[in-house]
Design a protein around this motif. Sequence first.
Motif, PDB file in Angstrom:
ATOM      1  N   LEU A 206      -0.263  36.368  -5.081  1.00 32.43           N
ATOM      2  CA  LEU A 206       0.489  35.254  -5.673  1.00 32.43           C
ATOM      3  C   LEU A 206      -0.267  33.939  -5.516  1.00 32.43           C
ATOM      4  CD1 LEU A 206       3.109  34.213  -6.994  1.00 32.43           C
ATOM      5  CD2 LEU A 206       4.045  33.970  -4.686  1.00 32.43           C
ATOM      6  N   LYS A 207      -0.796  33.690  -4.339  1.00 35.69           N
ATOM      7  CA  LYS A 207      -1.546  32.450  -4.111  1.00 35.69           C
ATOM      8  C   LYS A 207      -2.776  32.377  -5.004  1.00 35.69           C
ATOM      9  CE  LYS A 207      -0.142  31.650   0.647  1.00 35.69           C
ATOM     10  NZ  LYS A 207      -0.550  31.745   2.051  1.00 35.69           N
ATOM     11  N   SER A 208      -3.492  33.491  -5.165  1.00 38.95           N
ATOM     12  CA  SER A 208      -4.669  33.514  -6.035  1.00 38.95           C
ATOM     13  C   SER A 208      -4.286  33.199  -7.473  1.00 38.95           C
ATOM     14  CB  SER A 208      -5.348  34.883  -5.994  1.00 38.95           C
ATOM     15  OG  SER A 208      -5.850  35.137  -4.723  1.00 38.95           O
ATOM     16  N   TRP A 209      -3.185  33.782  -7.928  1.00 44.25           N
ATOM     17  CA  TRP A 209      -2.729  33.553  -9.300  1.00 44.25           C
ATOM     18  C   TRP A 209      -2.327  32.088  -9.508  1.00 44.25           C
ATOM     19  CZ3 TRP A 209       2.317  32.507 -11.244  1.00 44.25           C
ATOM     20  CH2 TRP A 209       2.432  32.598 -12.631  1.00 44.25           C
ATOM     21  N   MET A 210      -1.701  31.486  -8.492  1.00 40.20           N
ATOM     22  CA  MET A 210      -1.197  30.118  -8.640  1.00 40.20           C
ATOM     23  C   MET A 210      -2.274  29.047  -8.511  1.00 40.20           C
ATOM     24  SD  MET A 210       2.634  30.247  -7.127  1.00 40.20           S
ATOM     25  CE  MET A 210       3.039  28.693  -7.852  1.00 40.20           C
ATOM     26  N   THR A 211      -3.447  29.397  -7.980  1.00 36.63           N
ATOM     27  CA  THR A 211      -4.511  28.383  -7.810  1.00 36.63           C
ATOM     28  C   THR A 211      -4.902  27.765  -9.146  1.00 36.63           C
ATOM     29  OG1 THR A 211      -5.730  30.342  -7.084  1.00 36.63           O
ATOM     30  CG2 THR A 211      -6.117  28.354  -5.884  1.00 36.63           C
ATOM     31  N   ARG A 212      -4.846  28.521 -10.209  1.00 36.92           N
ATOM     32  CA  ARG A 212      -5.229  27.994 -11.525  1.00 36.92           C
ATOM     33  C   ARG A 212      -4.382  26.801 -11.967  1.00 36.92           C
ATOM     34  NH1 ARG A 212      -4.410  33.162 -14.828  1.00 36.92           N
ATOM     35  NH2 ARG A 212      -4.572  33.984 -12.748  1.00 36.92           N
ATOM     36  N   PHE A 213      -3.194  26.669 -11.384  1.00 37.35           N
ATOM     37  CA  PHE A 213      -2.302  25.579 -11.790  1.00 37.35           C
ATOM     38  C   PHE A 213      -2.546  24.300 -10.990  1.00 37.35           C
ATOM     39  CE2 PHE A 213       0.015  29.603 -12.553  1.00 37.35           C
ATOM     40  CZ  PHE A 213      -0.091  29.592 -13.920  1.00 37.35           C
ATOM     41  N   ARG A 214      -3.380  24.377  -9.970  1.00 32.19           N
ATOM     42  CA  ARG A 214      -3.751  23.225  -9.148  1.00 32.19           C
ATOM     43  C   ARG A 214      -2.552  22.464  -8.596  1.00 32.19           C
ATOM     44  NH1 ARG A 214      -9.300  21.336 -11.967  1.00 32.19           N
ATOM     45  NH2 ARG A 214      -9.878  23.429 -12.536  1.00 32.19           N
ATOM     46  N   GLY A 215      -1.641  23.212  -8.078  1.00 39.75           N
ATOM     47  CA  GLY A 215      -0.447  22.615  -7.479  1.00 39.75           C
ATOM     48  C   GLY A 215       0.754  22.797  -8.381  1.00 39.75           C
ATOM     49  N   VAL A 216       1.881  23.059  -7.773  1.00 39.11           N
ATOM     50  CA  VAL A 216       3.116  23.296  -8.514  1.00 39.11           C
ATOM     51  C   VAL A 216       4.205  22.442  -7.892  1.00 39.11           C
ATOM     52  CG1 VAL A 216       4.853  25.026  -9.082  1.00 39.11           C
ATOM     53  CG2 VAL A 216       2.452  25.664  -9.058  1.00 39.11           C
ATOM     54  N   ALA A 217       4.922  21.703  -8.722  1.00 43.93           N
ATOM     55  CA  ALA A 217       6.048  20.912  -8.220  1.00 43.93           C
ATOM     56  C   ALA A 217       7.140  21.862  -7.726  1.00 43.93           C
ATOM     57  CB  ALA A 217       6.603  20.015  -9.322  1.00 43.93           C
ATOM     58  N   THR A 218       7.713  21.574  -6.590  1.00 47.61           N
ATOM     59  CA  THR A 218       8.740  22.428  -6.003  1.00 47.61           C
ATOM     60  C   THR A 218       9.879  22.694  -6.975  1.00 47.61           C
ATOM     61  OG1 THR A 218       8.198  21.529  -3.833  1.00 47.61           O
ATOM     62  CG2 THR A 218      10.285  22.683  -4.026  1.00 47.61           C
ATOM     63  N   LYS A 219      10.252  21.694  -7.765  1.00 47.65           N
ATOM     64  CA  LYS A 219      11.375  21.901  -8.681  1.00 47.65           C
ATOM     65  C   LYS A 219      11.066  22.934  -9.768  1.00 47.65           C
ATOM     66  CE  LYS A 219      10.705  18.056 -11.918  1.00 47.65           C
ATOM     67  NZ  LYS A 219      11.360  16.877 -12.471  1.00 47.65           N
ATOM     68  N   TYR A 220       9.782  23.236 -10.014  1.00 42.59           N
ATOM     69  CA  TYR A 220       9.402  24.235 -11.010  1.00 42.59           C
ATOM     70  C   TYR A 220       8.968  25.563 -10.385  1.00 42.59           C
ATOM     71  CZ  TYR A 220       9.342  20.242 -14.150  1.00 42.59           C
ATOM     72  OH  TYR A 220       9.685  19.134 -14.863  1.00 42.59           O
ATOM     73  N   LEU A 221       8.998  25.659  -9.070  1.00 43.31           N
ATOM     74  CA  LEU A 221       8.507  26.848  -8.383  1.00 43.31           C
ATOM     75  C   LEU A 221       9.224  28.118  -8.853  1.00 43.31           C
ATOM     76  CD1 LEU A 221       6.607  28.036  -6.320  1.00 43.31           C
ATOM     77  CD2 LEU A 221       8.301  27.532  -4.558  1.00 43.31           C
ATOM     78  N   ALA A 222      10.531  28.053  -9.024  1.00 42.65           N
ATOM     79  CA  ALA A 222      11.284  29.231  -9.476  1.00 42.65           C
ATOM     80  C   ALA A 222      10.786  29.708 -10.840  1.00 42.65           C
ATOM     81  CB  ALA A 222      12.775  28.920  -9.532  1.00 42.65           C
TER      82      ALA A 222
END
Length: 118
Positions: free
Chosen positions: A71-87
């Motif tokens: 999951l962390k590897s997949w999310m790195t492409r987004f360069r950070g995710v706002a908590t309100k959009y995490l779901a």
Amino acid sequence: MLERATAHALTEALRPLLGADAVLSTDGNASYWTVAEQLKVESGFFVSQYHGKGGNGPWHVQSVNRYDSSLKSWMTRFRGVATKYLANYLGWRRLLDRFKDNLTPEQFMFHALRTSYQ
């Protein structure tokens, strides 16, 4: 996201999401045992240990670590995710995991626009 992870709050949050055939896989927090009992679902837990046994079967700590790493590897492409959009991101990832390489644009749009899975 829950403000407090009490047995009552967890039970109410999970009640509409878990079917009778669900298996609740958690860490060793005793609140989850109450949740599983209240919802009448099977449960299992993993215990992270530096030495020795770290779990059993699907509740082995390495299974959890593997998913966390993926999951962390997949999310790195987004360069950070706002908590309100995490779901939303987690839902997207679950959709990709579910369909693997067989996800069509039509299926993606159907699930993206769906408001409930009850």
